[in-house]
Design a protein around this motif. Structure first.
Motif, PDB file in Angstrom:
ATOM      1  N   UNK A 185       0.819  -1.212   0.000  1.00 16.21           N
ATOM      2  CA  UNK A 185       0.000   0.000   0.000  1.00 16.21           C
ATOM      3  C   UNK A 185       0.850   1.257   0.000  1.00 16.21           C
ATOM      4  N   UNK A 186       1.923   1.274   0.773  1.00 12.09           N
ATOM      5  CA  UNK A 186       2.725   2.495   0.826  1.00 12.09           C
ATOM      6  C   UNK A 186       3.482   2.709  -0.488  1.00 12.09           C
ATOM      7  N   UNK A 187       3.870   1.633  -1.147  1.00  6.78           N
ATOM      8  CA  UNK A 187       4.481   1.780  -2.471  1.00  6.78           C
ATOM      9  C   UNK A 187       3.478   2.361  -3.456  1.00  6.78           C
ATOM     10  N   UNK A 188       2.253   1.853  -3.419  1.00  6.10           N
ATOM     11  CA  UNK A 188       1.202   2.401  -4.282  1.00  6.10           C
ATOM     12  C   UNK A 188       0.938   3.854  -3.951  1.00  6.10           C
ATOM     13  N   UNK A 189       0.996   4.187  -2.667  1.00  5.54           N
ATOM     14  CA  UNK A 189       0.750   5.562  -2.237  1.00  5.54           C
ATOM     15  C   UNK A 189       1.782   6.520  -2.808  1.00  5.54           C
ATOM     16  N   UNK A 190       3.042   6.135  -2.745  1.00  3.66           N
ATOM     17  CA  UNK A 190       4.113   6.999  -3.257  1.00  3.66           C
ATOM     18  C   UNK A 190       4.021   7.141  -4.774  1.00  3.66           C
ATOM     19  N   UNK A 191       3.793   6.031  -5.456  1.00  2.00           N
ATOM     20  CA  UNK A 191       3.754   6.055  -6.924  1.00  2.00           C
ATOM     21  C   UNK A 191       2.538   6.822  -7.428  1.00  2.00           C
ATOM     22  N   UNK A 192       1.367   6.506  -6.891  1.00  2.00           N
ATOM     23  CA  UNK A 192       0.135   7.112  -7.400  1.00  2.00           C
ATOM     24  C   UNK A 192      -0.016   8.560  -6.968  1.00  2.00           C
ATOM     25  N   UNK A 246       3.459  19.007  14.296  1.00  2.00           N
ATOM     26  CA  UNK A 246       4.334  19.627  13.294  1.00  2.00           C
ATOM     27  C   UNK A 246       3.767  19.456  11.895  1.00  2.00           C
ATOM     28  N   UNK A 247       3.280  18.271  11.580  1.00  2.00           N
ATOM     29  CA  UNK A 247       2.706  18.053  10.253  1.00  2.00           C
ATOM     30  C   UNK A 247       1.450  18.889  10.063  1.00  2.00           C
ATOM     31  N   UNK A 248       0.661  19.080  11.128  1.00  2.00           N
ATOM     32  CA  UNK A 248      -0.554  19.891  11.027  1.00  2.00           C
ATOM     33  C   UNK A 248      -0.243  21.347  10.758  1.00  2.00           C
ATOM     34  N   UNK A 249       0.911  21.815  11.226  1.00  2.00           N
ATOM     35  CA  UNK A 249       1.297  23.217  11.042  1.00  2.00           C
ATOM     36  C   UNK A 249       2.087  23.426   9.754  1.00  2.00           C
ATOM     37  N   UNK A 250       2.965  22.479   9.418  1.00  2.00           N
ATOM     38  CA  UNK A 250       3.884  22.649   8.289  1.00  2.00           C
ATOM     39  C   UNK A 250       3.265  22.226   6.966  1.00  2.00           C
ATOM     40  N   UNK A 251       2.520  21.136   6.973  1.00  2.00           N
ATOM     41  CA  UNK A 251       1.916  20.673   5.725  1.00  2.00           C
ATOM     42  C   UNK A 251       0.861  21.672   5.243  1.00  2.00           C
ATOM     43  N   UNK A 252       0.621  21.658   3.939  1.00  2.00           N
ATOM     44  CA  UNK A 252      -0.401  22.505   3.331  1.00  2.00           C
ATOM     45  C   UNK A 252      -1.186  21.666   2.328  1.00  2.00           C
ATOM     46  N   UNK A 253      -2.304  22.191   1.810  1.00  2.00           N
ATOM     47  CA  UNK A 253      -3.034  21.448   0.775  1.00  2.00           C
ATOM     48  C   UNK A 253      -2.186  21.146  -0.451  1.00  2.00           C
ATOM     49  N   UNK A 254      -1.090  21.878  -0.642  1.00  2.00           N
ATOM     50  CA  UNK A 254      -0.209  21.611  -1.771  1.00  2.00           C
ATOM     51  C   UNK A 254       0.807  20.517  -1.515  1.00  2.00           C
ATOM     52  N   UNK A 255       0.899  20.024  -0.269  1.00  2.00           N
ATOM     53  CA  UNK A 255       1.829  18.944   0.057  1.00  2.00           C
ATOM     54  C   UNK A 255       1.377  17.654  -0.624  1.00  2.00           C
ATOM     55  N   UNK A 256       2.321  16.978  -1.264  1.00  2.00           N
ATOM     56  CA  UNK A 256       1.974  15.703  -1.899  1.00  2.00           C
ATOM     57  C   UNK A 256       1.533  14.729  -0.814  1.00  2.00           C
ATOM     58  N   UNK A 257       0.318  14.179  -0.973  1.00  2.00           N
ATOM     59  CA  UNK A 257      -0.268  13.400   0.110  1.00  2.00           C
ATOM     60  C   UNK A 257      -1.256  12.374  -0.451  1.00  2.00           C
ATOM     61  N   UNK A 258      -1.267  11.148   0.118  1.00  2.00           N
ATOM     62  CA  UNK A 258      -0.561  10.699   1.311  1.00  2.00           C
ATOM     63  C   UNK A 258       0.927  10.420   1.081  1.00  2.00           C
ATOM     64  N   UNK A 259       1.286   9.747  -0.030  1.00  2.00           N
ATOM     65  CA  UNK A 259       2.688   9.521  -0.358  1.00  2.00           C
ATOM     66  C   UNK A 259       3.471   9.118   0.900  1.00  2.00           C
ATOM     67  N   UNK A 260       4.758   9.433   0.928  1.00  2.00           N
ATOM     68  CA  UNK A 260       5.565   9.123   2.103  1.00  2.00           C
ATOM     69  C   UNK A 260       5.377  10.165   3.202  1.00  2.00           C
TER      70      UNK A 260
END
Length: 686
Positions: A185-192, A246-260
């Motif tokens: 699943x995590x490989x699929x997450x990063x690729x997709x 930290x992720x709640x403050x630093x990440x934004x809607x433009x962050x590639x997600x879920x990915x790694x």
């Protein structure tokens, strides 16, 4: 969002962790600039759910040596369905009185998908980002519930098979199975996340690893019982909380997600859960504080209510910070009431391993909501007249007259009086009739060159610009394939290919503006490096608003920016076709046609409004000075007026873009455009 306790103990700190998760999600939705990464609260919920429900299943196997699937699904129905159905029904009732007919039909469609726990599938296939509908779905937040329920439709069955097949070694076999799920699943997450970001965000395939982290922790603690130093468990919990915040403050809607990137909040959640297994920690005591525990108790209902309250409330009372806090209070009050009147009474319903009544009742209620929505959709009229002929375009030629393309034979559209019974696409399918190029990363915030046509073609064509270029891609790609041309597309939504203009939308976020300026600087040279034979240039005129005069300073900036970009692109023997302004409609196609099923003409827009003559004159100047020929889309799509239908086919998916299917119908015309540009014999003057 949902989740049951790890039997037999009920951990107070987990309730507090639920409160943190729902607080992040609510904070993100109500105050997106203050908490730009608060969406990670959903990922916290996934890990909690994976841990608790897997723990419940493991306890059942330890106690009885088996898993009662009927009992498990009955408990899930008892836990999630009552509150979800109440919120769904209330949302539908309010929508019926608050929205127009077409908007209510959209709500019904979303309700049907959500009630069937397929909201994530529906959203993954719906246009997102730049092409998302103006008003978000009232059931958007149901996507995460759908992911959980789809996971738990499969996981207990798989675990039961492992128990039966592996015998005494079932614990290690379960651990191996979870690791396999996690890795795949995590490989699929990063690729997709790189190739199909919308699908990756909503899909069970790319989210299963987050639930698997919780499941992995549950199985690992069953196999290995190790007492660790107090300082280590204290540190793990605090570090886990720091990762989430930290992720709640630093990440934004433009962050590639879920990915790694989703590893940060999910690992943080796992650390908190793990630290709490070794006794009460400082963080555990904080999470067990009475207000946190009570908020955790109502977290599921709060998650369900906060989104419709936000969507209904903002237009009604305003969007100031004070008013947003008031809406949160309303959502919390509804959540408390739902918890006390619905969730808690439902939790007392006895579900025995052999009892099917709760499951049957839950499925029946769900089926009733889904079927009611489908019936309402089915009986709503969506056509107003008999079938008509489909538009067909045969071989077309284009010649150049006074610097602009002229087509033979002339385009002759047939605009029906009523929406025909064979209308294509169906009215409800208009928003989804979007070019595939917009669903991939081709139009992302980073410069991308995507390929199409004939990969072995000796002639190359580049389609370049903003979304006004992208909606021509189905026609260009197919024309290139049929004629043995190699095709490329270079584009960015909302960002015209004109040096230094940036994103013209004043509402654009800072990151979009920065990305746009960078793209405008890099794209012309990237296109020139491809050494194309033909460049098709199409961009929305920045600074111009329909129905308003084009201010001289805005026009001067547009002329200068376009000139700089095209002079870089137009190198060597490259021919440039400059697309005049795309004709814009006054009304939304889906809404207008729904309201005027027997009077399609009411949805037409005067050509001079859709493409003002002064803008066309400016386009002709730019084509003469910085390109080779002018192409006017209005010559194809308009007569004295620009209609929404050509025969039985809807031309526009929204006021500014073609449907992908109609774009493809225009393939012969686009082939003629490219062929005419290739036939230019005079070397362009540079």
């Amino acid at each position: 969002m949902s989740g049951e306790q790890l039997a037999p103990a009920r951990r107070a700190d987990v309730q507090g962790l639920r409160a943190l998760a729902v607080g992040l999600v609510v904070g993100y939705h109500f105050f997106p600039t203050t908490l730009p990464g608060g969406f990670v609260g959903v990922d916290v919920f996934f890990v909690i759910s994976g841990y608790l429900i897997t723990g419940l299943l493991l306890h059942e196997v330890e106690r009885s040596g088996r898993i009662s699937l009927l009992g498990f699904y009955g408990r899930r129905a008892r836990r999630i369905l009552p509150a979800a159905l109440i919120v769904t029904i209330v949302t539908l009732i309010v929508s019926f009185f608050a929205f127009s007919k077409v908007a209510f039909l959209d709500v019904l469609t979303d309700a049907a998908w959500s009630s069937a726990y397929l909201a994530n599938v529906h959203l993954a296939n719906a246009p997102g980002g730049y092409f998302a509908r103006t008003s978000p779905s009232l059931f958007t937040h149901f996507w995460s519930l759908a992911v959980e329920e789809q996971f738990y439709l499969v996981w207990p069955v798989l675990l039961l098979l492992i128990v039966v097949a592996a015998g005494r070694t079932w614990r290690r076999a379960a651990l191996i199975a979870i690791v396999v799920i996690f890795v795949a699943s995590i490989l699929a997450s990063v690729i997709l996340s790189n190739t199909l970001p919308v699908f990756a965000f909503y899909s069970l395939v790319t989210r299963a690893w987050e639930l698997a982290i919780g499941a992995l922790l549950a199985v690992a603690t069953l196999i290995w019982r190790i007492q660790l130093p107090r300082w280590l468990t204290e540190t793990a919990g605090v570090f886990g909380a720091a990762l989430i915040l930290a992720s709640a403050v630093i990440y934004t809607p433009g962050t590639q997600f879920p990915s790694f990137t989703a590893i940060v909040p999910t690992a943080g959640t796992a650390l908190i859960l793990w630290s709490g297994l070794h006794g009460r920690t400082v963080l555990g005591r904080a999470l067990s504080w009475w207000p946190a525990r009570r908020t955790g108790d109502v977290s599921y209902s709060l998650y369900l209510w906060h989104w419709p309250v936000l969507i209904f409330g903002l237009p009604l009372i305003g969007s100031s910070p004070f008013e947003r806090v008031g809406l949160i209070a309303v959502a919390l009050a509804l959540a408390v009431a739902t918890y006390l009147l619905v969730e808690r009474p439902a939790s007392k319903v006895v579900v025995t391993p052999g009892s099917a009544r709760v499951l049957i009742a839950g499925l029946s209620a769900t089926a009733a909501v889904v079927l009611s929505a489908l019936v309402a959709l089915a009986v709503s009229p969506t056509t107003g007249g008999p079938a008509v002929t489909s538009p067909t375009i045969g071989p077309t030629t284009a010649t150049i007259s006074d610097g602009r393309l002229v087509f033979a034979p002339d385009r002759r559209m047939t605009v029906p009086d009523s929406v025909p019974e064979n209308v294509s696409p169906q009215l409800a399918g208009i928003p989804g009739d979007l070019a595939d190029v917009f669903r991939t990363t081709c139009f992302s915030l980073q410069l991308q060159v995507c390929e199409g046509g004939d990969p072995d073609g000796s002639v190359s064509v580049v389609l370049a610009g903003d979304s006004q270029a992208g909606h021509w891609w189905p026609a260009v790609d197919r024309a290139a394939t049929e004629n043995g041309w190699k095709a490329y597309i270079v584009g960015m939504n909302g960002c015209p290919l004109a040096d230094g203009l940036g994103n013209p939308d004043p509402r654009a976020a800072a990151e979009l503006e920065t990305a746009c300026v960078k793209w405008q600087q890099e794209a012309p040279a990237t296109i020139a490096a491809l050494d194309p034979d033909v460049v098709l240039y199409a961009s929305n005129v920045a600074g111009f608003q329909e129905g308003k005069p084009f201010l001289p300073e805005a026009e001067a900036r547009w002329r200068a920016g376009v000139g700089i970009s095209l002079d870089v692109i137009r190198q060597g023997d490259t021919r440039v076709v400059y697309f005049d302004k795309f004709p814009v409609l006054k009304q939304d196609p889906e809404a207008c046609l729904f309201e005027n099923l027997r009077d399609v003409g009411a949805c037409s827009t005067a050509r001079d409004w859709a493409v003002p003559p002064e803008i066309s004159a400016m386009s002709a100047d730019l084509a003469r000075e910085h390109a080779d020929v002018l192409f006017s889309p209005a010559d194809l799509l308009c007569t004295d007026a620009c209609a929404m239908l050509d025969g039985n086919h809807i031309m526009y998916r929204d006021p500014k873009h073609l449907t992908a299917s109609y774009s493809q119908i225009l393939t012969p015309v686009m082939a003629a455009v490219i062929d005419a540009a290739l036939g230019l014999t005079d070397t362009p003057a540079h």
